[in-house]
Design a protein around this motif. Structure first.
Motif, mmCIF file in Angstrom:
data_model
loop_
_atom_site.group_PDB
_atom_site.id
_atom_site.type_symbol
_atom_site.label_atom_id
_atom_site.label_comp_id
_atom_site.label_asym_id
_atom_site.label_seq_id
_atom_site.Cartn_x
_atom_site.Cartn_y
_atom_site.Cartn_z
ATOM 1 N N LEU A 1 84.544 1.585 -73.654
ATOM 2 C CA LEU A 1 85.616 1.027 -72.847
ATOM 3 C C LEU A 1 86.404 2.145 -72.179
ATOM 4 C CD1 LEU A 1 87.000 -1.627 -75.364
ATOM 5 C CD2 LEU A 1 85.580 -2.048 -73.377
ATOM 6 N N THR A 2 87.049 1.817 -71.091
ATOM 7 C CA THR A 2 87.908 2.790 -70.433
ATOM 8 C C THR A 2 89.142 3.030 -71.307
ATOM 9 O OG1 THR A 2 89.153 1.120 -69.215
ATOM 10 C CG2 THR A 2 87.174 2.035 -68.125
ATOM 11 N N ASN A 3 89.820 4.143 -71.090
ATOM 12 C CA ASN A 3 91.046 4.437 -71.851
ATOM 13 C C ASN A 3 92.098 3.360 -71.612
ATOM 14 O OD1 ASN A 3 90.041 6.759 -73.036
ATOM 15 N ND2 ASN A 3 90.737 8.073 -71.358
ATOM 16 N N ASP A 4 92.197 2.877 -70.364
ATOM 17 C CA ASP A 4 93.159 1.821 -70.040
ATOM 18 C C ASP A 4 92.843 0.544 -70.826
ATOM 19 O OD1 ASP A 4 95.387 0.733 -68.645
ATOM 20 O OD2 ASP A 4 94.024 -0.226 -67.214
ATOM 21 N N ALA A 5 91.564 0.192 -70.926
ATOM 22 C CA ALA A 5 91.174 -1.006 -71.675
ATOM 23 C C ALA A 5 91.497 -0.843 -73.156
ATOM 24 C CB ALA A 5 89.683 -1.282 -71.487
ATOM 25 N N ARG A 6 91.223 0.319 -73.721
ATOM 26 C CA ARG A 6 91.540 0.563 -75.133
ATOM 27 C C ARG A 6 93.037 0.425 -75.390
ATOM 28 N NH1 ARG A 6 87.340 4.427 -77.698
ATOM 29 N NH2 ARG A 6 85.701 4.380 -76.148
ATOM 30 N N ARG A 7 93.847 0.964 -74.484
ATOM 31 C CA ARG A 7 95.301 0.882 -74.634
ATOM 32 C C ARG A 7 95.773 -0.562 -74.581
ATOM 33 N NH1 ARG A 7 98.958 0.140 -71.191
ATOM 34 N NH2 ARG A 7 97.668 0.619 -69.387
ATOM 35 N N LYS A 8 95.273 -1.326 -73.579
ATOM 36 C CA LYS A 8 95.699 -2.728 -73.435
ATOM 37 C C LYS A 8 95.270 -3.573 -74.624
ATOM 38 C CE LYS A 8 96.628 -5.024 -69.881
ATOM 39 N NZ LYS A 8 97.133 -5.552 -68.653
ATOM 40 N N ILE A 9 94.083 -3.316 -75.165
ATOM 41 C CA ILE A 9 93.613 -4.051 -76.336
ATOM 42 C C ILE A 9 94.496 -3.721 -77.541
ATOM 43 C CG2 ILE A 9 91.708 -4.234 -78.005
ATOM 44 C CD1 ILE A 9 89.797 -3.923 -75.552
ATOM 45 N N SER A 10 94.837 -2.452 -77.686
ATOM 46 C CA SER A 10 95.720 -2.040 -78.776
ATOM 47 C C SER A 10 97.092 -2.714 -78.646
ATOM 48 C CB SER A 10 95.875 -0.522 -78.768
ATOM 49 O OG SER A 10 96.724 -0.101 -79.798
ATOM 50 N N GLU A 11 97.631 -2.764 -77.430
ATOM 51 C CA GLU A 11 98.918 -3.423 -77.190
ATOM 52 C C GLU A 11 98.838 -4.934 -77.404
ATOM 53 O OE1 GLU A 11 99.882 -2.345 -73.180
ATOM 54 O OE2 GLU A 11 100.397 -0.267 -73.719
ATOM 55 N N ASN A 12 97.630 -5.486 -77.322
ATOM 56 C CA ASN A 12 97.414 -6.933 -77.461
ATOM 57 C C ASN A 12 96.909 -7.274 -78.880
ATOM 58 O OD1 ASN A 12 97.592 -9.460 -76.224
ATOM 59 N ND2 ASN A 12 95.410 -9.491 -75.762
ATOM 60 N N ASN A 13 97.306 -6.469 -79.869
ATOM 61 C CA ASN A 13 96.953 -6.684 -81.284
ATOM 62 C C ASN A 13 95.443 -6.746 -81.526
ATOM 63 O OD1 ASN A 13 99.695 -6.797 -82.140
ATOM 64 N ND2 ASN A 13 99.794 -8.911 -81.393
ATOM 65 N N GLY A 14 94.695 -5.916 -80.795
ATOM 66 C CA GLY A 14 93.256 -5.836 -81.011
ATOM 67 C C GLY A 14 92.437 -6.854 -80.235
ATOM 68 N N TYR A 15 93.066 -7.645 -79.378
ATOM 69 C CA TYR A 15 92.360 -8.664 -78.596
ATOM 70 C C TYR A 15 92.251 -8.256 -77.130
ATOM 71 C CZ TYR A 15 92.920 -11.713 -82.601
ATOM 72 O OH TYR A 15 92.862 -12.247 -83.854
ATOM 73 N N TRP A 16 91.181 -8.718 -76.511
ATOM 74 C CA TRP A 16 90.972 -8.486 -75.079
ATOM 75 C C TRP A 16 92.078 -9.202 -74.310
ATOM 76 C CZ3 TRP A 16 87.526 -5.287 -72.862
ATOM 77 C CH2 TRP A 16 87.338 -5.391 -71.477
ATOM 78 N N PRO A 17 92.696 -8.565 -73.306
ATOM 79 C CA PRO A 17 93.775 -9.200 -72.541
ATOM 80 C C PRO A 17 93.310 -10.466 -71.811
ATOM 81 C CG PRO A 17 93.672 -6.838 -72.100
ATOM 82 C CD PRO A 17 92.451 -7.188 -72.886
ATOM 83 N N ASN A 18 94.095 -11.521 -71.887
ATOM 84 C CA ASN A 18 93.751 -12.798 -71.239
ATOM 85 C C ASN A 18 93.617 -12.677 -69.730
ATOM 86 O OD1 ASN A 18 93.612 -14.297 -73.584
ATOM 87 N ND2 ASN A 18 95.792 -14.805 -73.545
ATOM 88 N N ASP A 19 94.346 -11.748 -69.127
ATOM 89 C CA ASP A 19 94.294 -11.618 -67.670
ATOM 90 C C ASP A 19 93.116 -10.770 -67.195
ATOM 91 O OD1 ASP A 19 95.564 -9.422 -68.838
ATOM 92 O OD2 ASP A 19 96.806 -9.019 -67.081
ATOM 93 N N TRP A 20 92.255 -10.336 -68.110
ATOM 94 C CA TRP A 20 91.050 -9.577 -67.756
ATOM 95 C C TRP A 20 89.794 -10.369 -68.110
ATOM 96 C CZ3 TRP A 20 91.781 -3.920 -69.877
ATOM 97 C CH2 TRP A 20 92.717 -3.253 -69.080
ATOM 98 N N CYS A 21 89.710 -11.589 -67.682
ATOM 99 C CA CYS A 21 88.594 -12.443 -68.107
ATOM 100 C C CYS A 21 87.589 -12.750 -67.005
ATOM 101 C CB CYS A 21 89.129 -13.736 -68.715
ATOM 102 S SG CYS A 21 89.850 -13.426 -70.327
ATOM 103 N N THR A 22 87.702 -12.129 -65.867
ATOM 104 C CA THR A 22 86.688 -12.339 -64.841
ATOM 105 C C THR A 22 85.584 -11.292 -65.051
ATOM 106 O OG1 THR A 22 87.637 -10.813 -63.219
ATOM 107 C CG2 THR A 22 88.454 -13.106 -63.191
ATOM 108 N N PRO A 23 84.376 -11.602 -64.633
ATOM 109 C CA PRO A 23 83.302 -10.609 -64.758
ATOM 110 C C PRO A 23 83.641 -9.273 -64.104
ATOM 111 C CG PRO A 23 82.377 -12.741 -64.280
ATOM 112 C CD PRO A 23 83.867 -12.886 -64.147
ATOM 113 N N LYS A 24 84.335 -9.315 -62.977
ATOM 114 C CA LYS A 24 84.715 -8.081 -62.282
ATOM 115 C C LYS A 24 85.664 -7.250 -63.148
ATOM 116 C CE LYS A 24 86.641 -6.400 -57.947
ATOM 117 N NZ LYS A 24 87.236 -6.751 -56.669
ATOM 118 N N ASP A 25 86.641 -7.911 -63.790
ATOM 119 C CA ASP A 25 87.575 -7.202 -64.666
ATOM 120 C C ASP A 25 86.855 -6.591 -65.868
ATOM 121 O OD1 ASP A 25 89.791 -7.856 -63.102
ATOM 122 O OD2 ASP A 25 90.168 -9.707 -64.221
ATOM 123 N N ILE A 26 85.975 -7.367 -66.480
ATOM 124 C CA ILE A 26 85.262 -6.887 -67.665
ATOM 125 C C ILE A 26 84.391 -5.687 -67.308
ATOM 126 C CG2 ILE A 26 83.520 -7.476 -69.392
ATOM 127 C CD1 ILE A 26 84.653 -10.391 -69.213
#
Length: 129
Positions: A1-26
């Motif tokens: 994962l990118t560093n930004d994705a790791r940070r956002k997942i950590s901030e989201n209690n270990g879950y993938w952010p809800n606003d990153w659910c499109t194939p393009k975002d993933i």
């Protein structure tokens, strides 16, 4: 994962952010060169251990699709399960995805699981020279 994705997942209690659910975002938050997948099992014929491995490159990754179903039941008096190996490299759009995401080669297929027709896409890509 990118560093930004790791940070956002950590901030989201270990879950993938809800606003990153499109194939393009993933796909935009994946960061790898290769993934090695190894599969092992036992042969029904010889009881020997069998295995295979495949290396997927980032360019091989198609987010928003899943492998087409290979198994189907026959419509005969003695129903049995068969395997359609012609679909082994084909994918179908995942449920909940509304638009085609990538430009793949379309071909008509038949969903033996549901009995409905569906559009499959060949994953075999031409190698660049």
């Amino acid at each position: 994962l990118t560093n930004d994705a790791r940070r956002k997942i950590s901030e989201n209690n270990g879950y993938w952010p809800n606003d990153w659910c499109t194939p393009k975002d993933i796909r935009g938050n994946l960061n790898f060169k290769e993934i090695l997948v190894t599969i092992s099992g036992i042969s029904n014929v010889s009881a020997a251990t069998v295995y295979n491995s495949y290396t997927y490159r980032y360019a091989d990754t198609i987010v928003g699709y899943e492998f087409a179903p290979l198994l189907y039941k026959t419509n005969t008096a003695k129903s049995s399960t068969k395997v359609d190996m012609s679909l082994v490299n084909d994918v179908v759009l995942q449920r909940g995805i509304e638009d085609d995401i990538v430009d793949l080669e379309p071909r008509d297929g038949f969903s033996a699981r549901s009995g409905d027709c569906f559009k499959t896409f060949s994953c075999v890509r031409q190698q660049s020279v």
